[in-house]
Design a protein around this motif. Structure first.
Motif, PDB file in Angstrom:
ATOM      1  N   LEU A   1      -4.782  17.851   8.113  1.00  0.00           N
ATOM      2  CA  LEU A   1      -3.711  17.537   7.544  1.00  0.00           C
ATOM      3  C   LEU A   1      -3.687  18.143   6.145  1.00  0.00           C
ATOM      4  CD1 LEU A   1      -4.180  13.793   8.064  1.00  0.00           C
ATOM      5  CD2 LEU A   1      -2.262  15.078   8.712  1.00  0.00           C
ATOM      6  N   ALA A   2      -4.716  18.542   5.412  1.00  0.00           N
ATOM      7  CA  ALA A   2      -4.705  19.338   4.151  1.00  0.00           C
ATOM      8  C   ALA A   2      -3.918  20.752   4.361  1.00  0.00           C
ATOM      9  CB  ALA A   2      -5.915  19.546   3.556  1.00  0.00           C
ATOM     10  N   VAL A   3      -4.485  21.285   5.711  1.00  0.00           N
ATOM     11  CA  VAL A   3      -3.472  22.797   6.024  1.00  0.00           C
ATOM     12  C   VAL A   3      -1.962  22.321   6.191  1.00  0.00           C
ATOM     13  CG1 VAL A   3      -3.413  24.690   7.518  1.00  0.00           C
ATOM     14  CG2 VAL A   3      -5.898  23.757   6.941  1.00  0.00           C
ATOM     15  N   VAL A   4      -1.707  21.356   6.760  1.00  0.00           N
ATOM     16  CA  VAL A   4      -0.352  21.049   7.005  1.00  0.00           C
ATOM     17  C   VAL A   4       0.301  20.862   5.599  1.00  0.00           C
ATOM     18  CG1 VAL A   4       1.365  19.411   7.955  1.00  0.00           C
ATOM     19  CG2 VAL A   4      -0.734  19.771   9.365  1.00  0.00           C
ATOM     20  N   GLY A   5      -0.229  20.407   4.749  1.00  0.00           N
ATOM     21  CA  GLY A   5       0.519  20.223   3.321  1.00  0.00           C
ATOM     22  C   GLY A   5       0.670  21.700   2.591  1.00  0.00           C
TER      23      GLY A   5
ATOM     24  N   ALA B   1       5.066  14.557   3.547  1.00  0.00           N
ATOM     25  CA  ALA B   1       4.767  13.648   2.737  1.00  0.00           C
ATOM     26  C   ALA B   1       4.486  12.332   3.680  1.00  0.00           C
ATOM     27  CB  ALA B   1       5.397  13.474   1.608  1.00  0.00           C
ATOM     28  N   THR B   2       5.259  11.891   4.397  1.00  0.00           N
ATOM     29  CA  THR B   2       5.071  10.701   5.031  1.00  0.00           C
ATOM     30  C   THR B   2       3.915  10.947   6.136  1.00  0.00           C
ATOM     31  OG1 THR B   2       7.353  10.425   5.074  1.00  0.00           O
ATOM     32  CG2 THR B   2       6.427   9.351   6.881  1.00  0.00           C
ATOM     33  N   LEU B   3       3.781  11.974   6.750  1.00  0.00           N
ATOM     34  CA  LEU B   3       2.632  12.274   7.821  1.00  0.00           C
ATOM     35  C   LEU B   3       1.384  12.291   7.132  1.00  0.00           C
ATOM     36  CD1 LEU B   3       2.435  13.328  10.783  1.00  0.00           C
ATOM     37  CD2 LEU B   3       1.389  15.495   9.564  1.00  0.00           C
TER      38      LEU B   3
ATOM     39  N   VAL C   1      16.766   6.749  11.209  1.00  0.00           N
ATOM     40  CA  VAL C   1      16.533   5.222  11.023  1.00  0.00           C
ATOM     41  C   VAL C   1      15.348   4.520  11.142  1.00  0.00           C
ATOM     42  CG1 VAL C   1      19.004   4.894  12.042  1.00  0.00           C
ATOM     43  CG2 VAL C   1      16.963   5.072  13.599  1.00  0.00           C
ATOM     44  N   ALA C   2      14.231   5.613  11.238  1.00  0.00           N
ATOM     45  CA  ALA C   2      12.935   5.193  10.908  1.00  0.00           C
ATOM     46  C   ALA C   2      12.040   6.200  10.270  1.00  0.00           C
ATOM     47  CB  ALA C   2      12.385   4.601  12.222  1.00  0.00           C
ATOM     48  N   ASP C   3      11.161   5.756   9.301  1.00  0.00           N
ATOM     49  CA  ASP C   3      10.349   6.858   8.888  1.00  0.00           C
ATOM     50  C   ASP C   3       8.949   7.257   9.672  1.00  0.00           C
ATOM     51  OD1 ASP C   3      12.047   6.571   6.230  1.00  0.00           O
ATOM     52  OD2 ASP C   3      11.245   4.489   6.160  1.00  0.00           O
ATOM     53  N   ILE C   4       8.591   6.280  10.407  1.00  0.00           N
ATOM     54  CA  ILE C   4       7.391   6.384  11.159  1.00  0.00           C
ATOM     55  C   ILE C   4       7.695   6.157  12.622  1.00  0.00           C
ATOM     56  CG2 ILE C   4       4.834   5.967  11.406  1.00  0.00           C
ATOM     57  CD1 ILE C   4       5.225   4.681   8.468  1.00  0.00           C
ATOM     58  N   GLY C   5       7.108   6.958  13.378  1.00  0.00           N
ATOM     59  CA  GLY C   5       7.292   6.681  14.994  1.00  0.00           C
ATOM     60  C   GLY C   5       5.905   6.556  15.496  1.00  0.00           C
ATOM     61  N   LEU C   6       5.374   5.410  16.024  1.00  0.00           N
ATOM     62  CA  LEU C   6       4.294   5.063  16.440  1.00  0.00           C
ATOM     63  C   LEU C   6       4.221   5.401  17.937  1.00  0.00           C
ATOM     64  CD1 LEU C   6       1.244   4.471  16.358  1.00  0.00           C
ATOM     65  CD2 LEU C   6       1.956   1.901  16.576  1.00  0.00           C
TER      66      LEU C   6
ATOM     67  N   GLY D   1       0.811  -1.218   0.141  1.00  0.00           N
ATOM     68  CA  GLY D   1       0.062  -0.062  -0.036  1.00  0.00           C
ATOM     69  C   GLY D   1       0.712   1.391   0.040  1.00  0.00           C
ATOM     70  N   PRO D   2       0.325   2.232   0.503  1.00  0.00           N
ATOM     71  CA  PRO D   2       1.081   3.515   0.513  1.00  0.00           C
ATOM     72  C   PRO D   2       2.041   3.706   1.215  1.00  0.00           C
ATOM     73  CG  PRO D   2      -0.969   3.865   1.423  1.00  0.00           C
ATOM     74  CD  PRO D   2      -1.170   2.682   0.863  1.00  0.00           C
ATOM     75  N   LEU D   3       2.293   2.851   2.083  1.00  0.00           N
ATOM     76  CA  LEU D   3       3.395   2.803   3.265  1.00  0.00           C
ATOM     77  C   LEU D   3       4.609   1.688   2.796  1.00  0.00           C
ATOM     78  CD1 LEU D   3       1.263   3.267   6.468  1.00  0.00           C
ATOM     79  CD2 LEU D   3       2.025   4.831   4.841  1.00  0.00           C
ATOM     80  N   ALA D   4       4.394   1.272   1.583  1.00  0.00           N
ATOM     81  CA  ALA D   4       5.374   0.390   1.185  1.00  0.00           C
ATOM     82  C   ALA D   4       6.845   0.697   1.265  1.00  0.00           C
ATOM     83  CB  ALA D   4       4.955  -0.217  -0.168  1.00  0.00           C
TER      84      ALA D   4
END
Length: 399
Positions: A386-390, A180-182, A125-130, A26-29
């Motif tokens: 999120l659209a405003v962040v973009g 973009a990642t967010l 060293v990571a793209d996403i931090g949960l 998916g989009p997070l591949a």
């Protein structure tokens, strides 16, 4: 799956290459996911920042719903990251495993409780931090480390498989290094809704005054540019929407009471194994009466109505934290650290009380220190925030 002992034990409890492979495409591949050690991952224990807990609990047989969702969208788990003991702290310090580095301000605290995951993203060293934004535990490290963060409308993302601290406030949330990642992560996590542009935004001098001069300067520069852009019309007001100190204290008491009801028996026997900040928090929590809890819950129900009505159909803009990251030497003693956490809590409590979606975007002070601007939107309008962040990024307003 290859699992190995991490070199940086202050950031990672365990790493893998991958630790857990993606289950879908998916989009997070291709994205690397760092999971705060408060979520169930099948075959792993939930350490919750505690070596004593690790020695006592079995491995999980299932995986948390939010982690499962990210894996199904193509992300791979590259490790479980450290947190304050039981996730009950905002400094990011873990005195047993160490304090994760803050790559953007090396002599400063990383912020907690998503400290390890945020540090992994900031280190590249990571793209996403949960993590979990219970009462600011994603907003604070995002601001301190110059990252983007997002916490959805409460209930929009499942807490199944999350180690609870305060169910009233616990909300899965995430940090990323770029817009973009967010947007990709958030879009994969959130329910599909029609996007409606915001017509207006507001910021309150009465609220902003809680923050220190350096943070306010960075925010004012950004908002001055905002007014010159095609972003939603910005309104400045000096209206004080409520009793921020009282609301903050109510959040502390509600969180503390719930944390003690959930973990008090275990903590009573393990108190000496906890770090200074979580231990102090739990000691305070043990003294909160049920009658106090009920009274404060009533106060917060009214506060939530006030905050929701104040935001209305607009964006509320405020500092993500009251200061830049405190110096490491300020922890754990000293009035400055405690006062900084209190004033930051007066800002973060607004979205925590109301359960409104919020995004943190990075700013820079005059002396180059990371800070954060927080955008709080109406309930359910997560994608619009999120659209405003973009748009902020496209307009070049984010440092």
């Amino acid at each position: 799956m290859s699992e190995f002992v991490p070199v940086d034990k202050a950031t990672w409890r365990v790493q893998g290459d991958p630790l857990v492979a993606p289950t879908g495409d998916g989009p997070l591949a291709g994205m690397r996911l760092a999971v705060t050690d408060l979520y169930a991952v099948a075959g792993q224990q939930i350490g919750a920042g505690s070596g004593r807990r690790l020695a006592e609990v079995p491995a999980e047989t299932g995986t948390a719903a939010v982690v499962t969702r990210l894996l199904g969208q193509g992300a791979r788990v590259v490790g479980l990251t450290q947190t304050d003991d039981l996730g009950y702290g905002h400094s990011g310090v873990n005195q047993q495993f160490g304090t994760p580095p803050n790559p953007r301000a090396e002599d400063r605290l990383p912020g907690g409780a998503t400290s390890g995951a945020a540090s992994a993203v900031a280190q590249g060293v990571a793209d996403i931090g949960l993590g979990v934004d219970t009462t600011g535990s994603v907003r604070i490290p995002a601001s301190y480390q110059g990252l983007y963060g997002f916490a959805p409308s409460r209930g929009a993302v499942s807490t199944e498989g999350l180690f609870p601290l305060s169910p009233t406030f616990d909300t899965p949330a995430w940090v990323c290094g770029d817009v973009a990642t967010l947007v990709a992560v958030s879009g994969a996590m959130l329910p599909l809704t029609a996007e409606t542009p915001f017509r207006s935004a507001l910021t309150s001098d009465g609220i902003n005054a809680v923050a220190e001069a350096g943070v306010l300067g960075a925010m004012r520069r950004a908002l001055t540019s905002w007014e010159k852009s095609s972003l939603p019309r910005l309104t400045w007001t000096d209206t004080d929407i409520g009793r921020l100190p009282d609301w903050y204290e109510a959040v502390v008491d509600v969180q503390g009471y719930e944390a003690w009801q959930l973990h008090g028996d275990w903590v009573s026997a393990a108190m000496t194994s906890l770090g200074d900040e979580p231990r102090r928090n739990f000691v305070d929590a043990s003294r909160i009466w049920e009658s106090t809890y009920g009274r404060k819950m009533t106060m917060l129900a009214e506060a939530s109505k006030t905050i929701t009505a104040y935001v209305g159909d607009r964006l509320l803009l405020l500092p993500a934290t009251s200061s830049v990251a405190p110096e490491r030497t300020s922890y754990p003693s000293g009035d400055r650290f405690r006062n900084t956490m209190r004033t930051t809590g007066m800002l973060t409590c607004l979205a925590s009380i109301s359960g409104l979606p919020n995004a943190t975007v990075p700013l820079r002070t005059d002396d180059g220190m990371p800070a954060g601007l927080c955008l709080v939107g109406p309930f359910g309008r997560d994608r619009d925030v999120l659209a405003v962040v973009g748009s902020l990024d496209e307009a070049g307003l984010i440092d």
